[in-house]
Design a protein around this motif. Sequence first.
Motif, mmCIF file in Angstrom:
data_model
loop_
_atom_site.group_PDB
_atom_site.id
_atom_site.type_symbol
_atom_site.label_atom_id
_atom_site.label_comp_id
_atom_site.label_asym_id
_atom_site.label_seq_id
_atom_site.Cartn_x
_atom_site.Cartn_y
_atom_site.Cartn_z
ATOM 1 N N ARG A 132 -29.367 -29.837 5.481
ATOM 2 C CA ARG A 132 -30.750 -29.852 5.976
ATOM 3 C C ARG A 132 -30.916 -28.876 7.143
ATOM 4 O O ARG A 132 -31.919 -28.160 7.218
ATOM 5 C CB ARG A 132 -31.145 -31.262 6.417
ATOM 6 C CG ARG A 132 -31.478 -32.193 5.269
ATOM 7 C CD ARG A 132 -31.743 -33.598 5.779
ATOM 8 N NE ARG A 132 -32.825 -33.653 6.745
ATOM 9 C CZ ARG A 132 -34.118 -33.760 6.431
ATOM 10 N NH1 ARG A 132 -34.491 -33.823 5.163
ATOM 11 N NH2 ARG A 132 -35.035 -33.818 7.370
ATOM 12 N N THR A 133 -29.928 -28.830 8.027
ATOM 13 C CA THR A 133 -30.012 -27.905 9.150
ATOM 14 C C THR A 133 -29.901 -26.467 8.670
ATOM 15 O O THR A 133 -30.604 -25.580 9.168
ATOM 16 C CB THR A 133 -28.907 -28.209 10.176
ATOM 17 O OG1 THR A 133 -29.112 -29.526 10.692
ATOM 18 C CG2 THR A 133 -28.944 -27.216 11.325
ATOM 19 N N ALA A 134 -29.036 -26.215 7.691
ATOM 20 C CA ALA A 134 -28.915 -24.867 7.134
ATOM 21 C C ALA A 134 -30.238 -24.427 6.509
ATOM 22 O O ALA A 134 -30.668 -23.276 6.676
ATOM 23 C CB ALA A 134 -27.789 -24.821 6.102
ATOM 24 N N LEU A 135 -30.892 -25.348 5.801
ATOM 25 C CA LEU A 135 -32.187 -25.039 5.182
ATOM 26 C C LEU A 135 -33.243 -24.779 6.257
ATOM 27 O O LEU A 135 -34.031 -23.830 6.163
ATOM 28 C CB LEU A 135 -32.613 -26.203 4.288
ATOM 29 C CG LEU A 135 -33.905 -26.030 3.471
ATOM 30 C CD1 LEU A 135 -33.761 -24.863 2.500
ATOM 31 C CD2 LEU A 135 -34.208 -27.320 2.705
ATOM 32 N N LEU A 136 -33.247 -25.622 7.293
ATOM 33 C CA LEU A 136 -34.200 -25.440 8.381
ATOM 34 C C LEU A 136 -34.014 -24.082 9.048
ATOM 35 O O LEU A 136 -34.989 -23.362 9.312
ATOM 36 C CB LEU A 136 -34.024 -26.560 9.405
ATOM 37 C CG LEU A 136 -34.817 -26.422 10.714
ATOM 38 C CD1 LEU A 136 -36.312 -26.473 10.442
ATOM 39 C CD2 LEU A 136 -34.403 -27.518 11.699
ATOM 40 N N ARG A 137 -32.786 -23.723 9.328
ATOM 41 C CA ARG A 137 -32.548 -22.452 10.018
ATOM 42 C C ARG A 137 -32.880 -21.254 9.141
ATOM 43 O O ARG A 137 -33.319 -20.206 9.644
ATOM 44 C CB ARG A 137 -31.106 -22.398 10.527
ATOM 45 C CG ARG A 137 -30.858 -23.445 11.593
ATOM 46 C CD ARG A 137 -29.514 -23.330 12.247
ATOM 47 N NE ARG A 137 -29.330 -24.428 13.194
ATOM 48 C CZ ARG A 137 -28.239 -24.627 13.894
ATOM 49 N NH1 ARG A 137 -27.217 -23.787 13.772
ATOM 50 N NH2 ARG A 137 -28.143 -25.647 14.723
ATOM 51 N N ALA A 138 -32.704 -21.384 7.836
ATOM 52 C CA ALA A 138 -33.140 -20.316 6.934
ATOM 53 C C ALA A 138 -34.653 -20.155 6.990
ATOM 54 O O ALA A 138 -35.173 -19.028 6.995
ATOM 55 C CB ALA A 138 -32.681 -20.619 5.505
ATOM 56 N N ALA A 139 -35.376 -21.274 7.047
ATOM 57 C CA ALA A 139 -36.833 -21.224 7.144
ATOM 58 C C ALA A 139 -37.274 -20.635 8.482
ATOM 59 O O ALA A 139 -38.216 -19.830 8.552
ATOM 60 C CB ALA A 139 -37.423 -22.618 6.964
ATOM 61 N N VAL A 140 -36.611 -21.039 9.567
ATOM 62 C CA VAL A 140 -36.921 -20.497 10.890
ATOM 63 C C VAL A 140 -36.739 -18.982 10.901
ATOM 64 O O VAL A 140 -37.576 -18.232 11.416
ATOM 65 C CB VAL A 140 -36.035 -21.173 11.953
ATOM 66 C CG1 VAL A 140 -36.029 -20.378 13.254
ATOM 67 C CG2 VAL A 140 -36.517 -22.595 12.213
ATOM 68 N N THR A 141 -35.644 -18.515 10.312
ATOM 69 C CA THR A 141 -35.397 -17.069 10.242
ATOM 70 C C THR A 141 -36.487 -16.363 9.454
ATOM 71 O O THR A 141 -36.991 -15.308 9.856
ATOM 72 C CB THR A 141 -34.025 -16.800 9.607
ATOM 73 O OG1 THR A 141 -33.006 -17.382 10.428
ATOM 74 C CG2 THR A 141 -33.765 -15.318 9.471
ATOM 75 N N ALA A 142 -36.905 -16.951 8.343
ATOM 76 C CA ALA A 142 -37.921 -16.325 7.495
ATOM 77 C C ALA A 142 -39.291 -16.274 8.168
ATOM 78 O O ALA A 142 -40.096 -15.385 7.883
ATOM 79 C CB ALA A 142 -38.023 -17.085 6.174
ATOM 80 N N LEU A 143 -39.560 -17.220 9.074
ATOM 81 C CA LEU A 143 -40.857 -17.277 9.751
ATOM 82 C C LEU A 143 -40.859 -16.576 11.103
ATOM 83 O O LEU A 143 -41.879 -16.588 11.804
ATOM 84 C CB LEU A 143 -41.277 -18.740 9.936
ATOM 85 C CG LEU A 143 -41.641 -19.492 8.663
ATOM 86 C CD1 LEU A 143 -41.777 -20.983 8.939
ATOM 87 C CD2 LEU A 143 -42.933 -18.941 8.065
ATOM 88 N N SER A 144 -39.739 -15.969 11.473
ATOM 89 C CA SER A 144 -39.608 -15.333 12.783
ATOM 90 C C SER A 144 -39.787 -13.824 12.690
ATOM 91 O O SER A 144 -39.445 -13.199 11.685
ATOM 92 C CB SER A 144 -38.231 -15.645 13.387
ATOM 93 O OG SER A 144 -38.064 -17.034 13.567
ATOM 94 N N VAL A 145 -40.308 -13.237 13.765
ATOM 95 C CA VAL A 145 -40.491 -11.793 13.860
ATOM 96 C C VAL A 145 -39.189 -11.151 14.306
ATOM 97 O O VAL A 145 -38.579 -11.564 15.292
ATOM 98 C CB VAL A 145 -41.604 -11.454 14.870
ATOM 99 C CG1 VAL A 145 -41.794 -9.939 14.963
ATOM 100 C CG2 VAL A 145 -42.917 -12.132 14.481
#
Length: 248
Positions: A132-145
């Motif tokens: 779940r944390t790996a998935l969250l961090r992938a999403a954070v990376t995708a939504l970050s500039v």
Amino acid sequence: MTHSLSDPVTVEVDPREPFVHLPDSATRVVVRTEGRGRPSLLVVGPRVRATYHRGRPGVSCTQVRLAPGTVRPLLGVPAVDLVGRVVPLGAVPGRTARQLSYDLGRLEHEEAVARLTDLLPDRLSAPAAGSRTALLRAAVTALSVRSDHIPGQVRDVARELAVSERQLRNLFRDGVGLSPKHYARIHRVRAVLAHATELRWADLAAATGYYDQSHMTSDFRTVMGVPPRSYFTGRLPAPGACQAIDSR
């Protein structure tokens, strides 16, 4: 587990200048010292809007930012419970937080900061490294500039990660505290703040993922309280009551 926390950052408050608390998606553990007093140990949750304050002399704050997905393992609460709040570290229900407060409570500022950065990685429990944390961090990376990356739309990121938008929102509420949309808005505005002197407004809007300059201006005004031109020419909102940490 890697990337559990950032290097500590110390802020000295200058009473001659307005002090701006920028919007911030991270939860932070803060060591705050006023004058020659004993440090206070605080947990500061995500801040969704900028706040403006008068400086106070003799106040020093050192903060350590927690990575997405580490708030619950470390502090025992979902990140959403801390949004807009400042809580004494010892009052947070998690056993790890209470132990940290006990370990650091009798130390001077610099000693407390050094001890905090030594202890935090070891106190983060194994579930923080899960899927779940790996998935969250992938999403954070995708939504970050980033310099080589324009952030995606929430619906596109959810589709790329093979989760529903609802699942993505739940991940963010627990691990970040904000919705994916609010996370992306704060990160884009902070990118505008960081790069405003490097690009023209229209080019900056495109580089940070906005449809156009007017959408960037609207988001900036919502988060910072003033439009970009006013902010960067020093026309800031009137400071509120004197304080060193936003305690909304």
